[in-house]
Design a protein around this motif. Structure first.
Motif, PDB file in Angstrom:
ATOM      1  N   ILE A 168     -12.089   3.651  -2.310  1.00 29.96           N
ATOM      2  CA  ILE A 168     -11.529   2.569  -3.116  1.00 29.96           C
ATOM      3  C   ILE A 168     -12.014   1.246  -2.536  1.00 29.96           C
ATOM      4  CG2 ILE A 168      -9.417   1.521  -4.028  1.00 29.96           C
ATOM      5  CD1 ILE A 168      -9.753   4.475  -4.850  1.00 29.96           C
ATOM      6  N   ARG A 169     -12.500   0.360  -3.384  1.00 31.02           N
ATOM      7  CA  ARG A 169     -13.036  -0.929  -2.948  1.00 31.02           C
ATOM      8  C   ARG A 169     -12.613  -2.032  -3.911  1.00 31.02           C
ATOM      9  NH1 ARG A 169     -15.575  -0.268   1.861  1.00 31.02           N
ATOM     10  NH2 ARG A 169     -16.644   1.705   1.945  1.00 31.02           N
ATOM     11  N   VAL A 170     -12.495  -3.250  -3.380  1.00 34.69           N
ATOM     12  CA  VAL A 170     -12.374  -4.403  -4.266  1.00 34.69           C
ATOM     13  C   VAL A 170     -13.801  -4.839  -4.615  1.00 34.69           C
ATOM     14  CG1 VAL A 170     -10.116  -5.200  -3.489  1.00 34.69           C
ATOM     15  CG2 VAL A 170     -12.148  -6.053  -2.363  1.00 34.69           C
ATOM     16  N   ALA A 171     -13.969  -5.364  -5.802  1.00 30.17           N
ATOM     17  CA  ALA A 171     -15.294  -5.788  -6.246  1.00 30.17           C
ATOM     18  C   ALA A 171     -15.826  -6.877  -5.316  1.00 30.17           C
ATOM     19  CB  ALA A 171     -15.221  -6.301  -7.678  1.00 30.17           C
ATOM     20  N   PRO A 172     -17.096  -6.818  -4.979  1.00 26.45           N
ATOM     21  CA  PRO A 172     -17.674  -7.830  -4.100  1.00 26.45           C
ATOM     22  C   PRO A 172     -17.427  -9.246  -4.622  1.00 26.45           C
ATOM     23  CG  PRO A 172     -19.218  -6.036  -4.449  1.00 26.45           C
ATOM     24  CD  PRO A 172     -18.069  -5.809  -5.392  1.00 26.45           C
ATOM     25  N   GLY A 173     -16.923 -10.095  -3.734  1.00 27.38           N
ATOM     26  CA  GLY A 173     -16.665 -11.485  -4.075  1.00 27.38           C
ATOM     27  C   GLY A 173     -15.395 -11.736  -4.875  1.00 27.38           C
ATOM     28  N   SER A 174     -14.591 -10.690  -5.117  1.00 29.86           N
ATOM     29  CA  SER A 174     -13.409 -10.861  -5.963  1.00 29.86           C
ATOM     30  C   SER A 174     -12.118 -11.115  -5.184  1.00 29.86           C
ATOM     31  CB  SER A 174     -13.210  -9.629  -6.856  1.00 29.86           C
ATOM     32  OG  SER A 174     -12.838  -8.502  -6.076  1.00 29.86           O
ATOM     33  N   HIS A 175     -12.184 -11.005  -3.854  1.00 23.98           N
ATOM     34  CA  HIS A 175     -10.979 -11.210  -3.052  1.00 23.98           C
ATOM     35  C   HIS A 175     -11.333 -11.953  -1.772  1.00 23.98           C
ATOM     36  CE1 HIS A 175      -7.239 -10.353  -0.886  1.00 23.98           C
ATOM     37  NE2 HIS A 175      -6.720 -10.201  -2.090  1.00 23.98           N
ATOM     38  N   SER A 176     -10.458 -12.861  -1.377  1.00 17.04           N
ATOM     39  CA  SER A 176     -10.737 -13.707  -0.210  1.00 17.04           C
ATOM     40  C   SER A 176     -10.793 -12.920   1.097  1.00 17.04           C
ATOM     41  CB  SER A 176      -9.703 -14.826  -0.114  1.00 17.04           C
ATOM     42  OG  SER A 176      -8.397 -14.293  -0.045  1.00 17.04           O
ATOM     43  N   THR A 177     -10.114 -11.779   1.172  1.00 13.25           N
ATOM     44  CA  THR A 177     -10.155 -10.946   2.384  1.00 13.25           C
ATOM     45  C   THR A 177     -10.707  -9.556   2.049  1.00 13.25           C
ATOM     46  OG1 THR A 177      -7.853 -10.244   2.109  1.00 13.25           O
ATOM     47  CG2 THR A 177      -8.249 -12.195   3.484  1.00 13.25           C
ATOM     48  N   GLU A 178     -11.783  -9.557   1.296  1.00 14.79           N
ATOM     49  CA  GLU A 178     -12.404  -8.331   0.799  1.00 14.79           C
ATOM     50  C   GLU A 178     -12.648  -7.276   1.889  1.00 14.79           C
ATOM     51  OE1 GLU A 178     -16.876  -7.280  -0.790  1.00 14.79           O
ATOM     52  OE2 GLU A 178     -16.047  -9.252  -1.237  1.00 14.79           O
ATOM     53  N   ALA A 179     -13.256  -7.644   2.981  1.00 17.31           N
ATOM     54  CA  ALA A 179     -13.583  -6.684   4.036  1.00 17.31           C
ATOM     55  C   ALA A 179     -12.320  -6.062   4.623  1.00 17.31           C
ATOM     56  CB  ALA A 179     -14.408  -7.355   5.134  1.00 17.31           C
ATOM     57  N   ALA A 180     -11.300  -6.869   4.863  1.00 13.55           N
ATOM     58  CA  ALA A 180     -10.050  -6.351   5.431  1.00 13.55           C
ATOM     59  C   ALA A 180      -9.349  -5.407   4.460  1.00 13.55           C
ATOM     60  CB  ALA A 180      -9.124  -7.503   5.806  1.00 13.55           C
ATOM     61  N   VAL A 181      -9.335  -5.754   3.176  1.00 16.63           N
ATOM     62  CA  VAL A 181      -8.701  -4.900   2.166  1.00 16.63           C
ATOM     63  C   VAL A 181      -9.442  -3.576   2.078  1.00 16.63           C
ATOM     64  CG1 VAL A 181      -8.188  -4.643  -0.306  1.00 16.63           C
ATOM     65  CG2 VAL A 181      -7.721  -6.820   0.842  1.00 16.63           C
ATOM     66  N   ASN A 182     -10.771  -3.624   2.018  1.00 13.14           N
ATOM     67  CA  ASN A 182     -11.565  -2.390   1.939  1.00 13.14           C
ATOM     68  C   ASN A 182     -11.344  -1.504   3.163  1.00 13.14           C
ATOM     69  OD1 ASN A 182     -12.613  -3.073  -0.543  1.00 13.14           O
ATOM     70  ND2 ASN A 182     -14.508  -3.917   0.301  1.00 13.14           N
ATOM     71  N   LYS A 183     -11.287  -2.108   4.333  1.00 15.18           N
ATOM     72  CA  LYS A 183     -11.065  -1.340   5.557  1.00 15.18           C
ATOM     73  C   LYS A 183      -9.703  -0.656   5.517  1.00 15.18           C
ATOM     74  CE  LYS A 183     -11.141  -1.674  10.567  1.00 15.18           C
ATOM     75  NZ  LYS A 183     -11.454  -2.505  11.728  1.00 15.18           N
ATOM     76  N   GLN A 184      -8.686  -1.377   5.100  1.00 14.55           N
ATOM     77  CA  GLN A 184      -7.333  -0.826   5.046  1.00 14.55           C
ATOM     78  C   GLN A 184      -7.235   0.312   4.031  1.00 14.55           C
ATOM     79  OE1 GLN A 184      -4.436  -3.877   4.573  1.00 14.55           O
ATOM     80  NE2 GLN A 184      -2.722  -2.522   4.936  1.00 14.55           N
ATOM     81  N   LEU A 185      -7.870   0.151   2.886  1.00 12.19           N
ATOM     82  CA  LEU A 185      -7.764   1.148   1.823  1.00 12.19           C
ATOM     83  C   LEU A 185      -8.532   2.437   2.109  1.00 12.19           C
ATOM     84  CD1 LEU A 185      -8.065  -1.101  -1.349  1.00 12.19           C
ATOM     85  CD2 LEU A 185      -6.012   0.048  -0.457  1.00 12.19           C
ATOM     86  N   ASN A 186      -9.474   2.388   3.029  1.00 14.58           N
ATOM     87  CA  ASN A 186     -10.306   3.562   3.282  1.00 14.58           C
ATOM     88  C   ASN A 186     -10.136   4.133   4.684  1.00 14.58           C
ATOM     89  OD1 ASN A 186     -11.847   3.911   0.707  1.00 14.58           O
ATOM     90  ND2 ASN A 186     -12.159   1.734   1.103  1.00 14.58           N
ATOM     91  N   ASP A 187      -9.109   3.705   5.379  1.00 14.93           N
ATOM     92  CA  ASP A 187      -8.781   4.227   6.700  1.00 14.93           C
ATOM     93  C   ASP A 187      -7.631   5.231   6.536  1.00 14.93           C
ATOM     94  OD1 ASP A 187      -7.171   4.356   9.217  1.00 14.93           O
ATOM     95  OD2 ASP A 187      -8.775   3.052   9.952  1.00 14.93           O
ATOM     96  N   LYS A 188      -7.913   6.501   6.800  1.00 15.62           N
ATOM     97  CA  LYS A 188      -6.910   7.562   6.580  1.00 15.62           C
ATOM     98  C   LYS A 188      -5.604   7.297   7.311  1.00 15.62           C
ATOM     99  CE  LYS A 188     -10.078  11.388   5.764  1.00 15.62           C
ATOM    100  NZ  LYS A 188     -10.504  12.711   6.186  1.00 15.62           N
ATOM    101  N   GLU A 189      -5.695   6.830   8.547  1.00  8.48           N
ATOM    102  CA  GLU A 189      -4.482   6.599   9.330  1.00  8.48           C
ATOM    103  C   GLU A 189      -3.660   5.442   8.774  1.00  8.48           C
ATOM    104  OE1 GLU A 189      -6.232   6.237  13.176  1.00  8.48           O
ATOM    105  OE2 GLU A 189      -6.559   8.397  13.318  1.00  8.48           O
ATOM    106  N   ARG A 190      -4.338   4.384   8.329  1.00  2.04           N
ATOM    107  CA  ARG A 190      -3.613   3.250   7.737  1.00  2.04           C
ATOM    108  C   ARG A 190      -2.958   3.655   6.418  1.00  2.04           C
ATOM    109  NH1 ARG A 190      -6.841  -2.352   8.775  1.00  2.04           N
ATOM    110  NH2 ARG A 190      -7.447  -1.947  10.906  1.00  2.04           N
ATOM    111  N   VAL A 191      -3.668   4.441   5.618  1.00  2.45           N
ATOM    112  CA  VAL A 191      -3.108   4.907   4.345  1.00  2.45           C
ATOM    113  C   VAL A 191      -1.900   5.799   4.610  1.00  2.45           C
ATOM    114  CG1 VAL A 191      -3.553   6.370   2.326  1.00  2.45           C
ATOM    115  CG2 VAL A 191      -5.252   4.670   3.040  1.00  2.45           C
ATOM    116  N   ALA A 192      -2.023   6.729   5.562  1.00  2.00           N
ATOM    117  CA  ALA A 192      -0.902   7.611   5.894  1.00  2.00           C
ATOM    118  C   ALA A 192       0.300   6.810   6.387  1.00  2.00           C
ATOM    119  CB  ALA A 192      -1.329   8.635   6.946  1.00  2.00           C
TER     120      ALA A 192
END
Length: 158
Positions: free
Chosen positions: A113-137
């Protein structure tokens, strides 16, 4: 005007007409039915936005074109576009998409799951959080967050 919302007046889009999918004809009862982009979109289009009484499709947060599927490698990528660049609910929206797909797709699929490039001010942090199994759990162990996800995933009757 609703107070406290990041985007109090979002642009609302019409829902696309649902298309009927034709099941492939097969005589092999052990055959794995392929999944297509439309089927994945059908799973996530009606997820409710956490702040508004509209679906992610109506807010144009997800579209059929925002889904990439590689059935051979069992990989699905959904790229969503928050309604505003500083959306505080972007991680909740992404978590809802992830949970819905995990519950709907066969377990062989890896979901990205990703936010569209350039669509969010903290894009990298959101993408990292959404794709980290431990954070999701960990997020799904939070009862308040889980209640919010379940509310977004609950069916609407419109």
């Amino acid at each position: 005007m609703v107070m406290g919302l990041i985007n109090a007046n979002p642009v609302i889009h019409e829902k696309k007409e649902r298309r009927v999918r034709q099941a492939p004809e097969t005589t092999d009862e052990n055959a794995v039915e392929p999944i297509d982009q439309l089927e994945i979109f059908d799973h996530i289009r009606d997820i409710k936005d956490p702040e508004h009484p509209y679906s992610l499709e109506q807010l144009n947060v997800v579209t059929e074109d925002s889904i990439e599927l590689n059935d051979e490698s069992n990989h699905v990528r959904v790229t969503f576009t928050p309604t505003v660049e500083h959306c505080s609910m972007a991680t909740v929206i992404g978590l809802c998409i992830r949970v819905k797909l995990i519950r709907s797709l066969p377990p062989r699929y890896k979901v990205d799951i990703r936010v569209a490039p350039g669509s969010h001010s903290t894009e990298a942090a959101v993408n990292k959080q959404l794709n980290d199994k431990e954070r999701v759990a960990a997020a799904l162990e939070n009862p308040n967050l889980l209640d919010m996800v379940e509310e977004c995933l609950s069916p609407t009757f419109d």
